[in-house]
Design an enzyme around this catalytic site. Sequence first.
Site, short mmCIF file in Angstrom:
data_model
loop_
_atom_site.label_atom_id
_atom_site.label_comp_id
_atom_site.label_asym_id
_atom_site.label_seq_id
_atom_site.Cartn_x
_atom_site.Cartn_y
_atom_site.Cartn_z
CE LYS A 1 -3.91 1.98 2.58
NZ LYS A 1 -4.81 1.76 3.73
CB SER B 1 -7.96 3.56 2.79
OG SER B 1 -7.11 2.98 3.75
CB SER C 1 -8.46 0.73 5.58
OG SER C 1 -9.21 1.90 5.79
#
Length: 463
Positions: free
Chosen positions: A79, A149, A173
Amino acid sequence: MQPFELSLTAAADAIRARQLSPVELVDSVLDRIEKVEPHLQAYVAVTAEQARREAREATDEAAGGRLRSPLHGIPMGLKDLINVAGVATSASSRVRAGHRAEADSTVAARLSAAGAVLLGKTHTHEFAYGLTTPQTNNAWNPDRVAGGSSGGSAVAVAAGAATFSLGTDTGGSIRVPAALNGVVGLKPTYGLIPRPGITSLSWSLDHVGPITRTVEDAGLVLSVLAGHDPRDPASLVAPQADYRPGAGADLAGLRVGVPRNYYFDHVDAEVEAAVRHAIDQLQALGAQLVEVEIPMTRYIQATQWGLMVPEATAYHEQTLRSVPELYQADVRILLEAGQLMPAGDYLHAQRSRTLMRQSWARLLDEVDVIAAPTVPATAVAADEEVITWPDGTVENVSDAYVRLSAPANITGVPSLSVPVGLDAAGLPVGMQLLGRPLGESVLLRVGHAYEQTQPARELAPVA
């Protein structure tokens, strides 16, 4: 079966048996990325040259009989909040344009030492402040949201564009996009995996963890990542452990809590049916089902937002003043709202969290795990802003997606999201298992036992 289709465990077994080389695996996944990225946009940047170099090194080591760990030669996405030395960490934001990390984050360093190969950085909702990741499309239907996210990380794994990935989880997330894309997502106990070198959203709620194709894969990654780092004030001093679940599927004597309130309120009928069917499967494996009452439910969302909003604003204080125009509108509004929150509200949220942790500890004395939906609905259309429930209640999409995942962030307990089927539209449904602090081994055992009763999971049918 092509190499990019292999789970982490299967790929590691093939590399160990010298039936597959890291170069072959990485080349296959890079080819897959080239094919699916135009449809999915999971990656901020693909570090193909670096990946091929690391794959050659891993192949040479394997040929010489040196395998660093089960992750040796396995390609991964990180990420875009996670620092890798010399690689940009943009947080999917214009605010970070031109930024390059000077040093590895703790997790990147541990994965590199274990022999994992970096494919690139995956998209996040800007600075992880959202539940949809609008830059990225759902792996099962590009017209639907990816979830967030950590949307890019989940989509990449679901589509075969990474063998595993890392995400972060402040209110859901990791688990939300894992559920919406039909993969496994683990939010570990708060402090089990250290966070130095990872861009923060809300320091008292932030977690980092793996997104994988199988539960066993998640255990392999967790075994590499878990461990104390004194640079993280929240990092736990816990014994080193092998988190790979055993082969057995017998859950005799295990108590599974089934919530009678909150977790099945305002939940899509197909989601509820799939999760309850999965819970019945756990019972068929020998588990005892126990109805439980979730405590303090009226305070969950207020506590989550009361902690997250002021902490996020404090983190962004300088850039919010100097370059506010560089933030996306939805994130900027939330950051500006945090400037108006009274200190007393933040302190009330801290007190509420303490009481909630205590009440959840008592709840988890009664059962070994709690089983519930991960999210109340499958992936909505990309332009859909609200969900209207059958009783007429209208709920913002982000509020709906965070509602069932937030308790694990507030309390710090571990939570594992496991795919449990598809709805009539062909979109994945996720079940989450929640357990006691440092109870990851139990969650992984239960998730793996359930997984063993299901057909082999296939990649998302993206073009």
